[in-house]
Enzyme design. Structure first.
Site, PDB file in Angstrom:
ATOM      1  N   GLU A 137       0.816  -1.218   0.000  1.00  0.00           N
ATOM      2  CA  GLU A 137       0.000   0.000   0.000  1.00  0.00           C
ATOM      3  C   GLU A 137       0.852   1.272   0.000  1.00  0.00           C
ATOM      4  OE1 GLU A 137      -4.124  -1.510   1.985  1.00  0.00           O
ATOM      5  OE2 GLU A 137      -2.487  -1.123   3.380  1.00  0.00           O
ATOM      6  N   GLU A 161      -4.381  -9.804  -0.336  1.00  0.00           N
ATOM      7  CA  GLU A 161      -5.256  -9.737   0.837  1.00  0.00           C
ATOM      8  C   GLU A 161      -6.683  -9.979   0.367  1.00  0.00           C
ATOM      9  OE1 GLU A 161      -4.811  -6.110   3.068  1.00  0.00           O
ATOM     10  OE2 GLU A 161      -2.610  -6.127   2.881  1.00  0.00           O
TER      11      GLU A 161
END
Length: 994
Positions: free
Chosen positions: A437, A510
């Site tokens: 991220e 994820e």
């Protein structure tokens, strides 16, 4: 003492650091073999773990101005000081904990001053002494005997300093100043508690001046897998005159030995290949005159071909989990026993892969995954997620601020190097991840290229390419897979899997956000994984709940999450999102993953002919497991038999005729349990690996009635109530205003003394977080029932009370309207029938059903439905249909933040009892039920598990259905197929009080 400050300089990541090298601890000739369990059992290592004198300062200025560095209080190393009463405990997901003003950090920068003595018994100038820190958050300066040694940052990286010219024989003094914040803080914005301190091992290595510094091991296989090459290369050495390489096979037999060269290729015939299913290790010894370096080697080859992920020539699937370093009592500190417990649970849960979210782990971890067998995606210590919060919520247009800023190039590349170079020789690492991220830009392009230059034998992962500026051209050739987090199954299939131009394998770094009662959509993802070769799998978010244990109550740990420590900024309980509790007790979601990843599964069935598929990658099914068939007949009797397997190769399917092995007469269902054939390190023989069930015909209950069908029924009324008496033993009282059953009197004993309720509310789950406000706004939480009119109809067999109702709340239209009918039968049975219409402009319903309040003594529960775990429309693959017994107290699992739990769908029979009296619920059609000692109000409003107080009632909920669970706490919206969104609800069931 701090003459120069480096922690606000992006160009300075370290000072006086030795070049990064492969991790090892050199032993002396003649010492016992190195093993991770006894890694420091060598005269070459001086472990500095233990008690250090410690002084905490609220700012660097306070430290600099404080002349008296007290040596009175101590702190254990490794540890994080936040858990010892210093500084602030803080949990943050995306927000930066400091102003975004790189490279600067606040003047009030908490710091810890560590000092201790250590002894060098026999100082020898013929040796070098190297000081190692395996993990310090976030930056530190170090001194030996009052002399500055160096500086380093990157919290999850090994820092090694040469202290040879600063130590002496006898007693020495070491000082370390650890800063909470540095310019590295902008690159370490991971979703976790923000702790500080020396949290990994500290030690001094005594090194021979003639030595190997760095080396690299690579393995290659022939096309037929019958031959392997192990390439060993000395990449850096010091005064090296000669070196010997020795290779031993997993049985301890010497394969080959060679001396005098800096690199060598071992040819291994008929090699034992390493995989998660068979993690066999060879042992490589690198010997110099005074040192022995031991490296375990798993012979394996990693490749990406045809948009698939290959290990040893076999296309495999990643069945993985994201794994933070998190412990409720020690924070970032993970010991060997902590790792071993987690790896044991992962093996037992059929996980084969781990993503080291979101930083490299300690070398100990990789030594263990080599031995125990896991595919590891090892991730760099890079996350800049906070940039999306600089100008509002989730502003992804700003995601690339750091990734595309040349000022951060040095820091980003340094972090990628630090994540690869020490760990390059671990066989369990099958891919590198550039971080998490952090957007995308030129720094990541250069970082990927640097990663490939360091190691071109493993694929590179990075999800952040999704956020690149599409108007610019970036070189993505060094990123080897397409990665996403939290897309819906529909988006995955439409955008990627069915795209003919897909040129890389697809992976979920994820997914299935396991927060609270979850995950509810796992099966849909796994179906796609098995359907498409190019979908190589994923890593669930995440392994364990992050929480701090602050004490005990009634023998249970008290856990606290974000906001419980007075933080100015925090992200609440978003850290409580694992498939095991902080103390590693599995959540129900853990068993969902275990079942989805079972090594044998039923892929089709026609009558008694079934097709099973061996999901193992390298082992024939019959060598790994056996099938135990439990047959239940229509009378509830059970028989168990074994179904033999033979020549059942990996990735193949076989057809089996069950009628050859089981008694099919009067069969209700058969459960196929897949059980381990032998003991291994984490599982015992007969350990259940998973199951499948085939239901041929549900069993039906033959009711035994206390009353005769000829029993007289008497109806009397008051202004508010309708009283129906069945003979002399049963009396039912109904409320005219809300159509509830107000009380039940059975043989002069009160069974129900509070009104039943028509329910549409459930205590919101964490996955309801984005819909619960809509539910509340629409009046669902405190909905009431309004009777418009009613009628009483009597016939020969029953009296029917027909109420025309609306379910209403202030300021909103009726949510549901129609009739509820209570049929009081002469045999004492109550039949409840709903016929309702729903306002389709309102949001979908959490649930619909009837709630009963019973005395607390009603504790024993029996049911015929899905169990033993909670089950909902989209959650319950770990369950099966059977007769189950439990208690109200033990039903479901209470989460750290209380919420809906304990429902069981596909039920047709429930009995709840106080040991004497019983309430029995039956239906010809399946329903859901739940029972608890906590009211909906308490479960909705209580924020912590330990604050719940069992009430003096037992609540029983009989539901037409509940909406599914999903994973919308961070993932996609609940699939429409699992929403209780019916326009029309017809629901009927029987109540009997015995």
């Amino acid at each position: 003492m701090l003459k120069q400050q480096f922690h606000e300089n992006l160009e300075v990541q370290h000072v006086n650091l030795l070049p990064r090298r492969a991790f090892y601890i050199p032993y002396q000739q003649g010492e016992a073999d190195y093993h991770f369990e006894t890694r420091y059992n060598t005269r070459n290592a001086t472990l500095l773990n233990g008690e250090w004198y410690f002084q905490y300062f609220e700012s660097l200025e306070a430290y600099l101005n404080h002349s008296n560095k007290q040596e009175s209080k101590t702190l254990t190393v490794p540890s994080v000081w936040n858990l010892y009463g210093y500084d602030q405990i803080q949990y943050l997901n995306t927000q930066y904990p400091i102003p975004f003003n790189p490279p600067y950090v606040p003047k009030d920068n908490p710091c810890g001053h560590y000092t201790r003595k250590f002894t060098i018994d026999e100082y020898d100038q013929q040796y070098d002494y190297h000081l190692n820190f395996e993990g310090v958050d976030s930056a530190f300066y170090v001194w030996i005997n009052n002399e500055f040694i160096g500086y380093s940052q990157i919290s999850h990286a090994i820092s090694e300093f040469d202290i040879s010219n600063f130590v002496k024989q006898g007693e020495n003094n070491i000082e370390v100043l650890v800063l909470k914040y540095s310019d590295g803080t902008y690159l370490e914005d991971q979703d976790m508690f923000r702790h500080s301190g020396i949290f990994r091992d500290v030690y001094i290595l005594k090194r021979a001046t003639e030595r190997v510094d760095d080396f690299k091991v690579e393995t290659n296989l022939s096309d037929d897998l019958n031959a392997a090459q192990i390439d060993v290369k000395i990449e850096r050495a010091h005064n090296l005159k000669s070196v010997e390489f020795q290779l031993y096979n997993p049985k301890g037999e010497e394969v080959a030995s060679i001396s005098g060269v800096n690199e060598h290729q071992f040819d291994v015939h008929n090699p034992h290949l390493w995989s998660t299913e068979n993690p066999v290790l060879y042992t490589l010894y690198i010997l110099t005159d005074q040192e022995v370096i031991t490296q375990k080697v798993g012979i394996r080859e990693v490749a990406i071909q045809n948009n698939q992920f290959y290990i040893n020539g076999q296309s495999i699937k990643i069945r993985g989990t994201n794994y933070h370093d998190s412990h409720p009592e020690t924070g970032y500190v993970m010991t060997e026993s902590h790792f071993k417990k987690d790896l044991e649970l992962m093996k037992q849960g059929n996980f084969n892969a781990i993503r080291t979210a979101h930083y490299p782990k300690s070398p100990l971890f990789y030594e263990m995954t080599d031995q125990y067998g896991f595919y590891v995606m090892s991730e760099a210590d890079i996350e800049t997620h906070g940039v999306v919060r600089l100008y509002g919520e989730d502003n992804n247009e700003d995601f690339n601020i750091i990734a595309d800023d040349s000022k951060f190039e040095t820091a980003i590349i340094e972090r990628i190097e630090a994540s690869i170079m020490p760990l390059k020789n671990y066989s369990s690492i099958v891919s590198w991840s550039l971080g998490n991220e952090s957007g995308f830009g030129k720094n990541m392009v250069k970082g990927a290229a640097r990663a490939k230059s360091l190691d071109n034998t493993r694929p590179i992962h990075y999800e952040g390419t999704l956020y690149r500026d599409k108007q610019q051209h970036y070189d993505l050739s060094n990123i080897d897979m397409i990665s996403r987090m939290y897309p819906s199954p529909e988006e995955i299939e439409e955008t990627y899997l069915s795209n003919p131009d897909l040129d890389k394998p697809f992976i979920l770094c994820e997914y299935a956000h396991a927060m609270g009662n979850s995950p509810g959509d796992l099966h849909a993802y796994q179906t796609l994984v098995e359907q498409y070769d190019s979908f190589i799998g994923g890593f669930v978010w995440e392994w364990c709940d992050h929480a701090i244990q602050t004490g005990m109550k009634d023998g249970n740990p008290i856990f606290r999450y974000g906001g419980d420590f007075g933080e100015k900024l925090h992200d609440g309980n978003f850290c409580v999102d694992g498939i095991v509790f902080p103390n590693r007790v599995p959540h129900e979601g853990y068993y969902e993953f275990k079942q989805e990843h079972r090594p044998l599964n039923l892929v089709s069935q026609e009558d008694f002919k079934i097709v099973l598929r061996n999901q193992l990658d390298f082992i024939p099914a019959e060598k790994y497991m056996f099938v135990e068939a439990t047959v239940t007949n229509l009378n509830g009797g059970k028989t168990i038999s074994e179904i033999p397997l033979s020549n059942f190769l990996p990735h193949t399917a076989q057809t089996i005729d069950l009628s050859d092995y089981i008694n099919i007469q009067h069969i209700s269902d058969v459960i196929l349990r897949y059980k381990l054939k032998y003991d291994d390190i984490f599982r015992h023989e007969n350990f259940e690996l998973g199951h499948d069930q085939i239901v041929y015909q549900r069993r039906t209950l033959k009711e035994q009635n206390e009353q005769s069908d000829e029993t007289e029924i008497l109806v009397t009324q008051t202004d508010k109530l309708i009283k129906v008496s069945v003979g002399k033993s049963e009396t039912y009282v109904f409320n005219k205003d809300n159509a509830s059953l107000e009380s039940v009197l059975k043989h002069n004993h009160i069974v129900i003394s509070q009104n039943t309720t028509n329910n549409i509310w459930r205590a919101p789950t964490d996955n309801d977080t984005n819909i619960k406000n809509d539910w509340a706004y629409s009046g669902y939480k405190d909905i009431t029932t309004r009777v418009h009119d009613y009628q009483i109809v009597e016939n020969e067999t029953e009296v029917s009370l027909i109420f025309n109702i609306a379910m209403v709340n202030d300021a909103v239209p009726p949510v549901l309207f129609g009739t509820v009918t209570w049929h009081v039968q002469r045999n004492g049975t109550l039949n409840v029938t709903y016929d309702l219409e729903r306002d389709m402009k309102a949001p979908y319903l959490p649930r619909f059903g009837l709630g009963l309040t019973l005395p607390k003594a009603f504790e024993q529960v029996k049911y015929y439905g899905k169990g033993p775990f909670s089950s909902y429309q989209d959650k319950g693959v770990a369950n099966y249909l059977d007769d189950f017994g439990t208690t109200v107290t033990d039903n479901g699992e209470i989460h750290i933040r209380p919420q809906e739990t304990g429902s069981h769908n596909e039920t047709t029979f429930v009995e709840i009892s106080d040991g004497c009296k019983k309430v029995i619920v039956t239906s010809d059609n399946t329903f859901s039920f739940n029972t608890t000692h906590y009211s909906l109000k308490q479960l909705t409003e209580t924020t912590h598990k330990d604050a719940l107080e069992p009430e003096d009632q037992t609540y029983l909920y009989i539901d037409y259905a509940q909406s599914g669970i999903g994973s919308n706490s961070c993932g996609p919206e609940l699939n429409e197929a699992y929403r209780l969104n019916n326009r029309h609800i017809e629901f009927s069931f029987n109540l009997k009080f015995v």
